[in-house]
Scaffold this motif. Structure first.
Motif, PDB file in Angstrom:
ATOM      1  N   ASN A  66       0.798  -1.229   0.000  1.00  0.00           N
ATOM      2  CA  ASN A  66       0.000   0.000   0.000  1.00  0.00           C
ATOM      3  C   ASN A  66       0.828   1.275   0.000  1.00  0.00           C
ATOM      4  N   LEU A  67       2.131   1.183   0.273  1.00  0.00           N
ATOM      5  CA  LEU A  67       2.995   2.361   0.307  1.00  0.00           C
ATOM      6  C   LEU A  67       4.102   2.287  -0.744  1.00  0.00           C
ATOM      7  N   SER A  68       3.921   1.471  -1.763  1.00  0.00           N
ATOM      8  CA  SER A  68       4.946   1.270  -2.791  1.00  0.00           C
ATOM      9  C   SER A  68       5.388   2.582  -3.448  1.00  0.00           C
ATOM     10  N   GLY A  69       4.474   3.512  -3.601  1.00  0.00           N
ATOM     11  CA  GLY A  69       4.792   4.784  -4.249  1.00  0.00           C
ATOM     12  C   GLY A  69       5.863   5.586  -3.527  1.00  0.00           C
ATOM     13  N   GLU A  70       5.937   5.458  -2.186  1.00  0.00           N
ATOM     14  CA  GLU A  70       6.961   6.186  -1.417  1.00  0.00           C
ATOM     15  C   GLU A  70       8.363   5.791  -1.855  1.00  0.00           C
ATOM     16  N   ALA A  71       8.605   4.492  -1.959  1.00  0.00           N
ATOM     17  CA  ALA A  71       9.923   3.996  -2.341  1.00  0.00           C
ATOM     18  C   ALA A  71      10.248   4.386  -3.780  1.00  0.00           C
ATOM     19  N   ALA A  74      11.071   8.152  -4.068  1.00  0.00           N
ATOM     20  CA  ALA A  74      12.383   8.492  -3.500  1.00  0.00           C
ATOM     21  C   ALA A  74      13.501   8.141  -4.484  1.00  0.00           C
ATOM     22  N   CYS A  75      13.418   6.990  -5.097  1.00  0.00           N
ATOM     23  CA  CYS A  75      14.429   6.568  -6.064  1.00  0.00           C
ATOM     24  C   CYS A  75      14.387   7.453  -7.304  1.00  0.00           C
ATOM     25  N   MET A  76      13.196   7.752  -7.788  1.00  0.00           N
ATOM     26  CA  MET A  76      13.053   8.607  -8.968  1.00  0.00           C
ATOM     27  C   MET A  76      13.634   9.996  -8.715  1.00  0.00           C
ATOM     28  N   ASP A  77      13.347  10.564  -7.551  1.00  0.00           N
ATOM     29  CA  ASP A  77      13.859  11.901  -7.227  1.00  0.00           C
ATOM     30  C   ASP A  77      15.383  11.899  -7.152  1.00  0.00           C
ATOM     31  N   TRP A  78      15.952  10.893  -6.510  1.00  0.00           N
ATOM     32  CA  TRP A  78      17.405  10.805  -6.361  1.00  0.00           C
ATOM     33  C   TRP A  78      18.104  10.717  -7.719  1.00  0.00           C
ATOM     34  N   HIS A  79      17.550   9.894  -8.615  1.00  0.00           N
ATOM     35  CA  HIS A  79      18.172   9.670  -9.930  1.00  0.00           C
ATOM     36  C   HIS A  79      17.625  10.594 -11.016  1.00  0.00           C
ATOM     37  N   LYS A  80      16.731  11.508 -10.631  1.00  0.00           N
ATOM     38  CA  LYS A  80      16.125  12.456 -11.566  1.00  0.00           C
ATOM     39  C   LYS A  80      15.446  11.743 -12.744  1.00  0.00           C
ATOM     40  N   LEU A  81      14.638  10.753 -12.399  1.00  0.00           N
ATOM     41  CA  LEU A  81      13.903   9.984 -13.392  1.00  0.00           C
ATOM     42  C   LEU A  81      12.493  10.539 -13.544  1.00  0.00           C
ATOM     43  N   THR A  82      11.903  10.316 -14.696  1.00  0.00           N
ATOM     44  CA  THR A  82      10.510  10.706 -14.933  1.00  0.00           C
ATOM     45  C   THR A  82       9.649   9.444 -15.017  1.00  0.00           C
ATOM     46  N   SER A  83       8.351   9.637 -15.111  1.00  0.00           N
ATOM     47  CA  SER A  83       7.448   8.487 -15.208  1.00  0.00           C
ATOM     48  C   SER A  83       7.717   7.677 -16.479  1.00  0.00           C
ATOM     49  N   GLU A  84       8.326   8.278 -17.485  1.00  0.00           N
ATOM     50  CA  GLU A  84       8.687   7.553 -18.716  1.00  0.00           C
ATOM     51  C   GLU A  84       9.826   6.566 -18.487  1.00  0.00           C
ATOM     52  N   ASP A  85      10.529   6.712 -17.379  1.00  0.00           N
ATOM     53  CA  ASP A  85      11.687   5.863 -17.089  1.00  0.00           C
ATOM     54  C   ASP A  85      11.353   4.659 -16.217  1.00  0.00           C
ATOM     55  N   ILE A  86      10.083   4.494 -15.843  1.00  0.00           N
ATOM     56  CA  ILE A  86       9.759   3.396 -14.929  1.00  0.00           C
ATOM     57  C   ILE A  86       8.898   2.323 -15.600  1.00  0.00           C
ATOM     58  N   LYS A 115      -2.351   2.227  -6.820  1.00  0.00           N
ATOM     59  CA  LYS A 115      -2.955   3.462  -6.298  1.00  0.00           C
ATOM     60  C   LYS A 115      -1.893   4.339  -5.650  1.00  0.00           C
ATOM     61  N   SER A 116      -1.022   3.723  -4.856  1.00  0.00           N
ATOM     62  CA  SER A 116       0.043   4.471  -4.179  1.00  0.00           C
ATOM     63  C   SER A 116       1.009   5.092  -5.188  1.00  0.00           C
ATOM     64  N   ILE A 117       1.354   4.336  -6.216  1.00  0.00           N
ATOM     65  CA  ILE A 117       2.278   4.855  -7.229  1.00  0.00           C
ATOM     66  C   ILE A 117       1.636   6.006  -7.996  1.00  0.00           C
ATOM     67  N   ILE A 118       0.384   5.846  -8.402  1.00  0.00           N
ATOM     68  CA  ILE A 118      -0.314   6.920  -9.108  1.00  0.00           C
ATOM     69  C   ILE A 118      -0.360   8.178  -8.243  1.00  0.00           C
ATOM     70  N   SER A 119      -0.632   8.002  -6.967  1.00  0.00           N
ATOM     71  CA  SER A 119      -0.683   9.135  -6.044  1.00  0.00           C
ATOM     72  C   SER A 119       0.670   9.844  -5.961  1.00  0.00           C
ATOM     73  N   HIS A 120       1.760   9.086  -5.855  1.00  0.00           N
ATOM     74  CA  HIS A 120       3.087   9.688  -5.717  1.00  0.00           C
ATOM     75  C   HIS A 120       3.648  10.239  -7.029  1.00  0.00           C
ATOM     76  N   LEU A 121       3.180   9.713  -8.155  1.00  0.00           N
ATOM     77  CA  LEU A 121       3.613  10.245  -9.452  1.00  0.00           C
ATOM     78  C   LEU A 121       2.735  11.402  -9.904  1.00  0.00           C
ATOM     79  N   GLY A 122       1.518  11.462  -9.383  1.00  0.00           N
ATOM     80  CA  GLY A 122       0.581  12.491  -9.818  1.00  0.00           C
ATOM     81  C   GLY A 122      -0.027  12.190 -11.175  1.00  0.00           C
ATOM     82  N   GLY A 123      -0.018  10.913 -11.575  1.00  0.00           N
ATOM     83  CA  GLY A 123      -0.613  10.549 -12.854  1.00  0.00           C
ATOM     84  C   GLY A 123      -0.538   9.052 -13.106  1.00  0.00           C
ATOM     85  N   GLN A 124      -1.242   8.627 -14.147  1.00  0.00           N
ATOM     86  CA  GLN A 124      -1.348   7.209 -14.484  1.00  0.00           C
ATOM     87  C   GLN A 124      -0.451   6.805 -15.649  1.00  0.00           C
ATOM     88  N   GLU A 125       0.332   7.732 -16.154  1.00  0.00           N
ATOM     89  CA  GLU A 125       1.127   7.491 -17.360  1.00  0.00           C
ATOM     90  C   GLU A 125       2.474   6.869 -17.004  1.00  0.00           C
TER      91      GLU A 125
END
Length: 190
Positions: A66-71, A74-86, A115-125
């Motif tokens: 249920n908290l997968s989006g947090e992890a 954090a990794c995306m921010d550190w490596h400066k990744l976008t939703s296109e990179d996951i 749901k958690s990932i969509i919430s933390h990314l701010g989108g479904q893409e």
């Protein structure tokens, strides 16, 4: 760099449950590609390597589903990744056992990890591979079903599909998601 995330729950009590098929897929990919899954960063177990000429981070969030989006965030921010990179791999009760479905976007469909990932990314893409674990039997609680252990028959079907998932990921990295969708979304479940 691509971030490949398998969803699941930490702890031996959740091993071989339907909800942990994402973890199983990442472990199989790591083993096939010789990537050590040993670092504990971003509330996750991660490994770094190369697949199909692309630098990748393999991730198994240890935050519980249920908290997968947090992890992931954090990794995306550190490596400066976008939703296109996951790329996220997870179980889907709306697909037959062993059926794969690759999608570029979509709703959570009731899956709390998504749901958690969509919430933390701010989108479904974001790219995802859904792995069918079968519909819950009538009268069963959904949580009990997805947290239930795979039967011997289900394991016989899903075991070989882990290799297909790894092949699909490699195709995505080399030829793009459209080619992988055309190949794997059309395959029969067995």
């Amino acid at each position: 760099m691509k971030l490949i995330v398998g969803l699941g729950n930490p702890g031996t009590q959740y091993m071989t449950t339907r909800h942990n098929i994402g973890f199983e897929a990442v472990d199989t990919l790591a083993e096939l590609k010789g990537i050590a899954m040993q670092k504990n960063k971003f509330k996750s177990i991660i490994g770094e390597g190369t697949i199909g000429g692309e630098k990748v981070i393999l991730m198994k969030p240890q935050t519980y589903m249920n908290l997968s989006g947090e992890a992931l965030r954090a990794c995306m921010d550190w490596h400066k990744l976008t939703s296109e990179d996951i790329l996220v791999i997870y179980d889907d009760v709306s697909l037959e056992v062993g059926q794969l479905r690759i999608r570029k976007s979509g709703s959570a469909g009731g899956h709390n990890g998504i749901k958690s990932i969509i919430s933390h990314l701010g989108g479904q893409e974001f790219l995802r591979i859904k792995v069918g674990v079968g519909e819950k039997p009538a009268g069963w609680d959904l949580a009990n079903y997805v947290l239930g252990r795979l039967s011997e028959e289900e394991m016989k079907v899903l075991g070989p599909k882990l290799k297909d998932i790894c092949d699909a990921i490699e195709m995505i990295l080399i030829k793009g998601p459209d080619q992988a969708m055309n190949t794997y979304n059309l395959k029969m479940k067995r």
